[in-house]
Design an enzyme around this catalytic site. Sequence first.
Site, mmCIF file in Angstrom:
data_model
loop_
_atom_site.group_PDB
_atom_site.id
_atom_site.type_symbol
_atom_site.label_atom_id
_atom_site.label_comp_id
_atom_site.label_asym_id
_atom_site.label_seq_id
_atom_site.Cartn_x
_atom_site.Cartn_y
_atom_site.Cartn_z
ATOM 1 N N CYS A 2 0.834 -1.236 0.038
ATOM 2 C CA CYS A 2 -0.071 0.223 0.041
ATOM 3 C C CYS A 2 0.816 1.331 0.047
ATOM 4 C CB CYS A 2 -0.873 -0.008 1.312
ATOM 5 S SG CYS A 2 -2.012 -1.489 1.484
ATOM 6 N N ARG A 27 4.527 1.112 -6.331
ATOM 7 C CA ARG A 27 4.668 0.175 -5.392
ATOM 8 C C ARG A 27 3.883 -1.070 -5.509
ATOM 9 N NH1 ARG A 27 6.478 2.221 -0.221
ATOM 10 N NH2 ARG A 27 5.010 1.067 0.901
ATOM 11 N N TRP A 75 -2.982 -2.460 -1.436
ATOM 12 C CA TRP A 75 -2.417 -3.964 -1.982
ATOM 13 C C TRP A 75 -2.898 -4.705 -0.922
ATOM 14 C CZ3 TRP A 75 0.446 -6.881 -5.450
ATOM 15 C CH2 TRP A 75 0.817 -7.997 -4.854
ATOM 16 N N ASN A 101 -1.261 0.868 5.865
ATOM 17 C CA ASN A 101 -0.516 0.240 5.081
ATOM 18 C C ASN A 101 0.099 -0.751 6.114
ATOM 19 O OD1 ASN A 101 1.623 -1.046 3.724
ATOM 20 N ND2 ASN A 101 2.917 0.549 3.625
ATOM 21 N N GLY A 102 -0.262 -1.923 6.003
ATOM 22 C CA GLY A 102 0.224 -3.034 6.902
ATOM 23 C C GLY A 102 -0.614 -4.252 7.186
ATOM 24 N N GLU A 488 17.395 -22.972 -9.178
ATOM 25 C CA GLU A 488 16.830 -21.539 -9.231
ATOM 26 C C GLU A 488 18.003 -20.501 -9.338
ATOM 27 O OE1 GLU A 488 14.235 -19.748 -9.334
ATOM 28 O OE2 GLU A 488 14.578 -18.234 -8.298
ATOM 29 N N LYS A 492 17.953 -17.652 -12.368
ATOM 30 C CA LYS A 492 18.213 -16.323 -12.213
ATOM 31 C C LYS A 492 19.569 -15.980 -13.040
ATOM 32 C CE LYS A 492 15.393 -15.643 -10.461
ATOM 33 N NZ LYS A 492 14.362 -16.107 -10.135
ATOM 34 N N GLU A 495 18.095 -15.615 -16.785
ATOM 35 C CA GLU A 495 17.101 -14.660 -17.268
ATOM 36 C C GLU A 495 17.510 -13.289 -17.268
ATOM 37 O OE1 GLU A 495 13.301 -15.180 -15.243
ATOM 38 O OE2 GLU A 495 14.248 -15.287 -13.186
ATOM 39 N N HIS A 511 27.097 -38.422 -14.231
ATOM 40 C CA HIS A 511 26.672 -38.951 -15.320
ATOM 41 C C HIS A 511 26.423 -38.179 -16.668
ATOM 42 C CE1 HIS A 511 25.487 -42.337 -12.647
ATOM 43 N NE2 HIS A 511 24.995 -41.238 -11.794
ATOM 44 N N LYS A 610 6.285 -10.198 -16.605
ATOM 45 C CA LYS A 610 6.420 -10.538 -15.029
ATOM 46 C C LYS A 610 5.265 -11.567 -14.855
ATOM 47 C CE LYS A 610 7.178 -10.089 -10.590
ATOM 48 N NZ LYS A 610 8.345 -11.151 -10.316
HETATM 49 O O1 M6R Z 1 3.584 -15.570 -11.016
HETATM 50 P P1 M6R Z 1 4.134 -17.031 -11.305
HETATM 51 O O2 M6R Z 1 4.965 -17.384 -9.710
HETATM 52 O O3 M6R Z 1 3.128 -17.863 -11.648
HETATM 53 O O4 M6R Z 1 5.233 -17.012 -12.407
HETATM 54 C C1 M6R Z 1 5.654 -18.256 -12.555
HETATM 55 C C2 M6R Z 1 6.998 -18.042 -13.648
HETATM 56 O O5 M6R Z 1 6.525 -17.247 -14.725
HETATM 57 C C3 M6R Z 1 7.973 -17.028 -12.855
HETATM 58 O O6 M6R Z 1 8.485 -17.553 -11.753
HETATM 59 C C4 M6R Z 1 9.166 -16.930 -13.891
HETATM 60 O O7 M6R Z 1 9.940 -18.096 -13.962
HETATM 61 C C5 M6R Z 1 10.010 -15.715 -13.231
HETATM 62 N N1 M6R Z 1 10.542 -14.912 -14.273
HETATM 63 C C6 M6R Z 1 11.486 -16.194 -12.258
HETATM 64 O O8 M6R Z 1 12.197 -15.376 -11.973
#
Ligand code: M6R
Length: 615
Positions: A2, A27, A75, A101-102, A488, A492, A495, A511, A610
């Site tokens: 928020c 935000r 939010w 906010n909170g 993960e 990161k 991407e 393997h 996103k």
């Molecule tokens: O909003 P979601 O968690 O469902 O999104 C899933 C993926 O699209 C998301 O985690 C994507 O892999 C990100 N870019 C990872 O950093």
Amino acid sequence: MCGIVGYIGEREAYPIVLEGLKRLEYRGYDSAGIALYDGQDIKLSKTKGKVMDLEARVDQEIETNGTVGIGHTRWATHGVPNDVNSHPHYSNSGDLVIIHNGIIENYESLKQELIKRGYIFKSDTDTEVLINLIEDVKKNENVKLGKAVQIALNQVIGAYAIAVFDKNKPNEIVVAKLGSPLAIGIGENEFFIASDATPFLEYTKKAIYLEDEEMAIVRRKKGVKIRKIKNDSLVAPYIQELQMNLEQIVKGGYEHFMLKEIYEQPHAIKDTYRGRLRAKQGIIKMSGIDDNIEKFLNANRIIVIACGTSWHAGLVAEYIFEDLARIPVEVEYASEFRYRNPIITEKDVVIAISQSGETADTLAAIKLAKSKGAFVFGVCNVVGSSIARETHAGAYTHAGPEIGVASTKAFTTQITVLTLIALKLAKEKGSISNSKFHLHLQELELIPSKVEQALKSDPHIKIVAETYKEAKNCLYLGRGFNFPVALEGALKLKEISYIHAEGYPAAEMKHGPIALIDEHMPVFVIATKKGHYEKVVSNIQEIKSRKGKIIGIVTEGDTDVKNLADHIIEVPETLEILTPLLTTIPLQLLSYHIAVLLDKNVDQPRNLAKSVTVE
Ligand code: M6R
């Protein structure tokens, strides 16, 4: 998260508050509202949607003159995003109005008390409970607004930044803070209130940042009086001269949203377990699980469906659920699950994980599971999102908006929620001893401070990033609970820096991927003390003998890996199942710094969105 804005002074409040809300749009929010004092009454306008929608509504609904006003971008945390749940909220008499906010954790018990005393609630929010509590105190104790706010806040458990206005005291706004940010801009005979300084930067560069557990009465002409909420003692205001520009403030002083979000993790993890985890009493309270406990306990298996980073969190959950709760778990890519005619029965519980709550593949997989009679539980960050609505029950992560396309705090808060669920089920099933259960709760409560500790390696990680920024390929290795962290870490890097990276279980290396290793290949190995440590050390030796470059993510004080590795990055010691919450941190920072050094668009990497709302 928020955003709050307020103005009291000699100018018209409306354009300042409205522009301020626009400045706080970054935000993330789902609704917006404004309250203006017209000389007699408080006029309120609010709506689900954007500040633009609010603007159109204000034009139709209320007079916009008046020199005091407050505004809010919401939010959602309690209650779905809609007009009624939007802020500001009136008290029952209509005399008081609040923006918040909170999260008020004990709002339900406070609400029940107020209902007994005749209060009526229009919204599902914790905020409407707080404003009526303030009104109740004010009436019963016959005190002024500031005192009423203080007494009420002493009954509240949770986090807040609030601004409260009383139409009978039109020369003051009362503000208070615990956990959520609140800044007061000091002008000539005018004052500004906001979540950060962006809404008032062009009017004044002088600001007071309230500390936790402080409140202030902001009086037109008379100035700002700050007190401690707990013991009422006066606090001398510390007025800062702002040096930052708009862009810097929006990102909280960080260069990118991703970095800001990485640094938000201690706070975000705390927000995730706030009100759920009571380590001292040995209690985990999660209504979505409590209300459906039989479904979980009688489940033949749990199927986790998710995509991307959320899928990696699901994979961590598989290890945790099976280890603690002894329930079989399968983790599926939603995009595969939905098209492969999976066998699902009414005895299956499906957990769908999604930060955005809008991922098309996950949504479709949920619908398929539901059509076969499975009970579907959602773990989402965005309140009121499609997945949150489509699932039978769920638990929010409460991480706050994640703006950087690369998921960071979503991952660690998803793991936190899933760990809470696994521990709760283990306790119910009796698959964990009392002492082990208590130990895990206590240790989970320490994680935010340990994440903070892990973040302190940032300058060293930047140096490591500098060393490997030219790599064309990277390998990430981990075992057990940290195998998904390796995946993960690789995701990161891929991407945001566009460097090819692979995550592997450390023992799988022999393997196949071991063929890739030569002096040009950096290998990031998660080698914490607990969890197959000796085996991972052997894997490191295999890499070393093939001249690979080794970067070890190790437990503080480690010497064995240090002797073998080219670089080590330390994280604090914790229980094995909680290590992913710490080992993830350096890998996020590494990717971030490499991408920055390569001059990539960190927050909006090429080709990525996103939230992926298409197949
Ligand atoms: O909003 P979601 O968690 O469902 O999104 C899933 C993926 O699209 C998301 O985690 C994507 O892999 C990100 N870019 C990872 O950093």
